[in-house]
Design a protein around this motif. Structure first.
Motif: not given
Length: 484
Positions: A282-290, A331-336, A391-397
């Protein structure tokens, strides 16, 4: 410290770009310029493709036995291992992957992928023989040869740059193809060491070529007349465009696109164990994993228990400086990308979901593209935060009522890349996993394996990466009638 790249790797050498444009590389933790790369021109791409073309048609690589090619790739794996720490440090500085993940995850997984494919040289059916069928061909057999498809043009992403690249390079080169690939501009500098490893291992010139650049560079590579096959990892939107460009040219393409992976916790699941295991992907690469498990499906009777366990476990993961070995979320990889993730968090709030943890930018981080670890509850699967890749450290239950409802919700997505089932009964878990429409699944596990095919369903892609099955995407069967 900065790192400036001034050359492309073409035909076994570092060559001066034919164009003059450059791209800045910004450290996402400091927002300071870390380095720069050439923005390859059309002429640069042409030169690289020509090198690959000559290596394929005039060189010996495709005529070597698969084992001979594998022997070179074994040496490449050894050379990559020597450069592990250096490449990991560059990767962390340019795209923000926490250093422990870069050093012990990103680069080692890349190496193990390559080692896996070197072991398949003797396992793949490169040539088979069978009886003919037609009466007119009595006395003849059919020999089927798996021929390398030719020159492969690949575009790889910034989140797991070397891993996603090796998922293409390893099966393609083992099959006898040659290749030109363009890494994402946010994560190109780590490929200096990558190219050096192939060079040091004695890969013939022109078999692997690397050009850096932006979107225009990638489009010229995809549409180049001398490219026989395209492989891409990235967003659904860009994947659709690449698929369209390849369709116009009747060019085969492999696409590994987005995911909105469900983790389906059954009534008898060990919640603490499931949550602890799920946090890693879930948090690999700060949540930026497909393949991140961003939809946690919980029985309604245990919904509150799952939320509490997830919030406690995620809150305990350190967020901070990616160069600190203790950091779990950077951090996220880019500002965008940060703005995209923050935008989805606001969408979730507006849709009526409740924030159980995080929900914005973390306190104490005045610079760096950080997003707080965020858990949403009271989520309906029709909400955008449950349907679209954040594509970030966000999940939904998400609560479900009965096993069939859980399976229905898990499959209610345009994306079908990965998923998992959690239960005290593994045999039943396997039965449930078999009902899920995703390309890579696990029972009491949520991850990928070099031997397990990753073949996204629906909008998650076309073709296969990983597993011996991925070699099929880089060969074309040739049937030859021969006397019995």
């Amino acid at each position: 410290m900065t790192l400036e790249q001034h050359t492309h790797y073409v035909d076994g050498s570092w060559v001066t770009p034919l164009g003059t444009d450059r791209l800045e590389v910004v450290n996402p933790a400091t927002e300071e310029v870390y380095g720069g790369i050439p923005d390859a021109s059309a002429a640069d791409v042409d030169r690289a493709v020509e090198a690959a073309r000559v290596a394929f048609y005039d060189g010996d690589w495709r005529h070597w036995t698969p084992q001979a090619r594998a022997d070179v790739l074994v040496r490449v794996a050894d050379e990559l291992a020597k450069r592990n720490d250096d490449m990991a440090a560059v990767l962390t500085s340019e795209m923000g992957s926490p250093i422990s993940q870069s050093r012990f995850g990103q680069i080692p997984v890349t190496i193990e992928l390559l080692r896996y494919y070197t072991e398949q040289a003797g396992n793949y059916a490169w040539q088979t023989r069978k009886p003919s069928w037609d009466a007119a061909n009595k006395g003849l057999d059919v020999v089927v040869q798996q021929e390398p498809v030719g020159v492969v043009g690949a575009i790889t992403p910034w989140n797991g740059p070397q891993i996603c690249t090796m998922m293409k390079v390893a099966p393609a080169l083992l099959a006898g193809c040659t290749m030109v690939f363009k890494p994402a501009p946010e994560a190109s500098l780590n490929f200096i060491g990558f190219a050096e490893a192939f060079e040091a291992a004695g890969l013939p010139p022109g078999v692997l070529n690397i050009v850096t650049g932006g979107a225009a560079t990638g489009e010229h590579l995809v549409t180049h007349d001398d490219v026989d096959k395209v492989a891409f990892t990235g967003s659904v939107a860009v994947g659709r465009k690449i698929a369209s460009l390849c369709a116009e040219r009747l060019r085969p393409v492999t696409l590994e696109l987005g995911g909105k992976s469900p983790a389906l916790l059954l009534e008898d699941a060990d919640v603490e164990q499931a949550v602890a295991s799920l946090l890693v992907p879930m948090l690999f690469v700060s949540g930026q994993a497909c393949n991140a498990p961003t939809r946690i499906l919980a029985p309604r009777s245990r919904h509150a228990e799952v939320v509490d366990a997830l919030v406690a476990a995620m809150d305990a993961i350190p967020l901070g400086d990616p160069t600190d070995p203790a950091t779990g979320v950077g951090p996220m990889t880019s500002k965008a990308q940060r703005e995209r993730v923050l935008g989805y968090i606001e969408v979730g709030k507006a849709e009526g979901a409740k924030v159980a943890l995080g929900g914005g930018r973390p306190a104490g981080f005045d610079r760096g593209w950080y997003v707080d670890k965020t858990v949403f509850t009271d989520v309906d699967n029709s909400m955008r935060i449950a349907q679209e890749e954040i594509f970030g450290p966000v999940c939904a239950v998400i609560a479900y009522d009965g096993e069939d409802d859980g399976v229905r919700i898990a499959n209610d997505s345009r994306l079908g890349l990965a998923g998992s089932v959690w239960t005290a009964d593994p045999e039943h878990g396997f039965e449930v996993a078999s009902r899920l429409r995703s390309g890579s699944l696990g029972v009491n596990a949520h991850g990928l394996d070099a031997a397990a095919p990753l073949a996204g369903m629906r909008d998650s892609g076309i073709g296969c990466e990983r597993g011996i099955e991925a070699i099929d995407d880089y060969v074309s069967p040739k049937g030859i009638l021969v006397p019995s």
